[in-house]
Design an enzyme around this catalytic site. Structure first.
Site, PDB file in Angstrom:
ATOM      1  N   LYS A  60     -56.388 -22.859  32.862  1.00  0.00           N
ATOM      2  CA  LYS A  60     -56.915 -23.970  33.657  1.00  0.00           C
ATOM      3  C   LYS A  60     -58.336 -24.320  33.210  1.00  0.00           C
ATOM      4  CE  LYS A  60     -55.044 -24.172  37.882  1.00  0.00           C
ATOM      5  NZ  LYS A  60     -54.795 -23.911  39.300  1.00  0.00           N
ATOM      6  N   THR A 111     -55.152 -20.280  50.128  1.00  0.00           N
ATOM      7  CA  THR A 111     -54.898 -19.424  51.298  1.00  0.00           C
ATOM      8  C   THR A 111     -53.439 -19.645  51.711  1.00  0.00           C
ATOM      9  OG1 THR A 111     -55.818 -21.209  52.658  1.00  0.00           O
ATOM     10  CG2 THR A 111     -57.249 -19.331  52.220  1.00  0.00           C
ATOM     11  N   ALA A 287     -41.017 -42.295  60.369  1.00  0.00           N
ATOM     12  CA  ALA A 287     -39.947 -41.295  60.425  1.00  0.00           C
ATOM     13  C   ALA A 287     -39.352 -41.142  59.037  1.00  0.00           C
ATOM     14  CB  ALA A 287     -38.884 -41.735  61.413  1.00  0.00           C
ATOM     15  N   CYS A 295     -50.356 -27.668  52.521  1.00  0.00           N
ATOM     16  CA  CYS A 295     -51.247 -27.558  53.680  1.00  0.00           C
ATOM     17  C   CYS A 295     -50.523 -27.519  55.024  1.00  0.00           C
ATOM     18  CB  CYS A 295     -52.287 -28.682  53.661  1.00  0.00           C
ATOM     19  SG  CYS A 295     -53.466 -28.479  52.317  1.00  0.00           S
ATOM     20  N   ARG A 372     -45.388 -28.016  45.999  1.00  0.00           N
ATOM     21  CA  ARG A 372     -45.392 -26.860  46.894  1.00  0.00           C
ATOM     22  C   ARG A 372     -44.804 -27.262  48.249  1.00  0.00           C
ATOM     23  NH1 ARG A 372     -51.565 -25.005  46.029  1.00  0.00           N
ATOM     24  NH2 ARG A 372     -51.822 -27.271  46.054  1.00  0.00           N
TER      25      ARG A 372
END
Ligand code: NAD
Length: 475
Positions: A60, A111, A287, A295, A372
């Protein structure tokens, strides 16, 4: 001038402090150069700060130093190259160099959800703070930006006093982050508020100086950025409370979608109608397939786990329902797929063997490459598990998706994905999909059937082009 702590008034008067390095503006470092830290490092160099980004991932760091942004975030590439060239920005894997460089060190490491439960995994925070503290040789401010359970800042303070010499007087503060992927550059340069949790006037002054570029930019654009100065616990809670609210708003309208589905209503019209009430508002009221990403899901789970530990679990019990409503939307897509393909939905789900399904979208939302906890990718995997031959296309997320779920077939374009498909599922609302021509796509597919899991297509247009259309929460 002394300011009282905590001070929750907007824009308190803040005393000027001199950075310990002797530089005229604080030199800033960002530990962890992922979505949050890389964006911050680059944008703060753009604001004129001298910046060093630190990460334990050498690939990175090499990419960033070569002018290559390792994530997809609109506008970031150009800013990276400009600020590397200007000499204000560099990246390193050397913690001693990082400790030596900075006056203010922002902790931006991940985290994630713990593997063994709902709480947050704080091991990256612990590792980064510990190694930084061990290498500090003068006073500095360590500022947490990662999203953490309430109480973490106090714990970080203990780590710092354990691992750095007491006479340096290293201090800790917390400043939660609200950037949205896809809009991250503007969110960092032009935030809608800055929240800082501090314990001393010095920390407050250093943090103000470290954000002054943002306030100055706002002034040149005739805007104001509200500043909320508060205590550690409140600063930590602001972030998880905001995410809990946003998740609840999305799940609220998805719960209405469930009711619409059985009652014959149309949730898109319902959302529009209630959203006109300014007390409700129409943002985050679409919706669809629900929230995902790195997150909201893990933050609402970690919030519940922490509240439980503190004895306030009941207060957040509703977040469990918010999570369940969100996850139920994924199985709804399977129901619609089975219905359109005329397959029975048994106790173990549908049998979709022998069908070919095009999945459009893999990222958790458009304009990012982040997969993710992406609802799109989860649904693609469920369709495959049900026996379908699944072909996925995403404008930016293919590489990450392939790493996360290698067993799916990935296609280089929308046309390749939909060719010979019995069913098309639009699972992320990229503009390419919203604006796709249903007549052109109709020529490629084996059957004109579409599940619009984001309610982002013009249903009339698609129906007129001969498609059997299903949205979520719509008749
Ligand atoms: N991504 C977002 O949109 C966003 C928005 C607001 C808040 N946050 C919060 O910010 C934090 C970071 O999120 P992210 O999406 O950038 O995560 P990420 O996984 O993209 O980046 C984390 C980075 O930390 C690095 N790292 C791990 N251990 C390290 C160590 N010991 N020292 C230095 N670097 C280390 C990793 O190599 C990685 O590059 C999380 O707490 C997240 O909840 C993220």
């Amino acid at each position: 001038m002394t300011i009282p702590y905590p001070n929750t008034q907007p824009m308190p008067v803040i005393a000027a402090v001199t950075p310990p390095s002797g530089a005229s503006r604080p030199r800033v470092t960002f530990l962890g150069t992922g979505y949050l830290g890389a964006t911050y490092a680059i944008c703060y160099a753009e604001l004129g700060y001298e910046v060093l980004g630190y990460d334990v991932d050498p690939d990175k760091i090499a990419k960033l130093n070569a002018g290559e942004v390792p994530i997809h975030e609109p506008g970031l590439d150009e800013l990276l190259r400009r600020n590397l060239a200007a000499g204000r920005l560099r990246f390193s894997t050397d913690i001693a160099e990082t400790a030596d460089f900075g006056d203010v060190h922002f902790i931006c490491v991940g985290t994630p959800q713990r593997a063994d439960g709902m709480g947050a995994d704080l091991s990256y925070v612990e590792a980064s703070v510990t190694s930084l503290a061990q290498h500090l040789t003068r006073k500095a401010l360590i500022v947490g930006k990662s999203t953490v359970p309430v109480g973490t800042a106090d714990w970080v303070e203990q780590l710092v006093s354990k691992h750095s010499p007491a006479d340096l007087g290293v201090e800790v503060a917390w400043s939660p982050e609200f950037l949205q992927e896809g809009f991250a550059v503007d969110d960092v340069l032009r935030p809608n508020r800055i929240v800082v949790g501090v314990k001393s006037e010095w920390a407050n002054g250093m943090l103000y100086a470290a954000h002054k570029g943002v306030f100055d930019l706002a002034a040149t654009e005739d805007r104001e950025v509200p500043l909320v100065v508060t205590d550690f616990a409140t600063a930590e809670l602001v972030k998880v409370a905001a995410n809990a609210f946003l998740a609840t708003k999305i799940s609220f309208i998805n719960a209405m979608a469930e009711v619409c589905e059985v009652a014959g209503g149309d949730v898109t019209q319902l959302a529009r109608a209630i959203g006109y009430d300014p007390r409700i508002g129409n943002r985050f009221l679409q919706a669809g397939l629900g929230f995902g990403g790195a997150c909201l899901p893990k933050d609402i789970r970690a919030f519940q786990a922490r509240a439980q530990e503190l004895g306030a679990g009941e207060a957040l019990r509703f977040l469990h329902e918010v999570d369940l409503i969100n996850l139920r939307r994924r199985t709804r897509v399977l129901h619609l797929a089975a219905e359109l393909l005329n397959r029975r939905y048994g106790p173990a789900g549908p049998d979709l063997s022998g069908t070919r399904i095009a999945v459009l979208g893999a990222t958790f939302k458009p304009n990012t490459d982040d997969v993710r906890d992406a609802p799109a990718l989860a649904v693609a995997a469920l369709l495959r598990k049900a026996g379908a031959d699944v072909h996925v296309y995403d404008p930016q997320g293919i590489d990450n998706a392939r790493r996360a779920v290698p067993e799916l077939t990935y296609e280089p374009g929308m046309a390749e994905a939909v060719t010979d498909a019995d069913l098309v599922c639009v699972l992320t609302e990229w503009a390419d999909f919203r604006n796709a021509d249903p007549t052109v796509l109709g020529e490629l597919v084996a059957g004109r059937r579409v599940v619009d899991a984001r309610n982002c297509l013009d249903s009339t247009l698609w129906t007129q082009a001969g498609w059997e259309y299903r949205g979520l929460g719509r008749p």
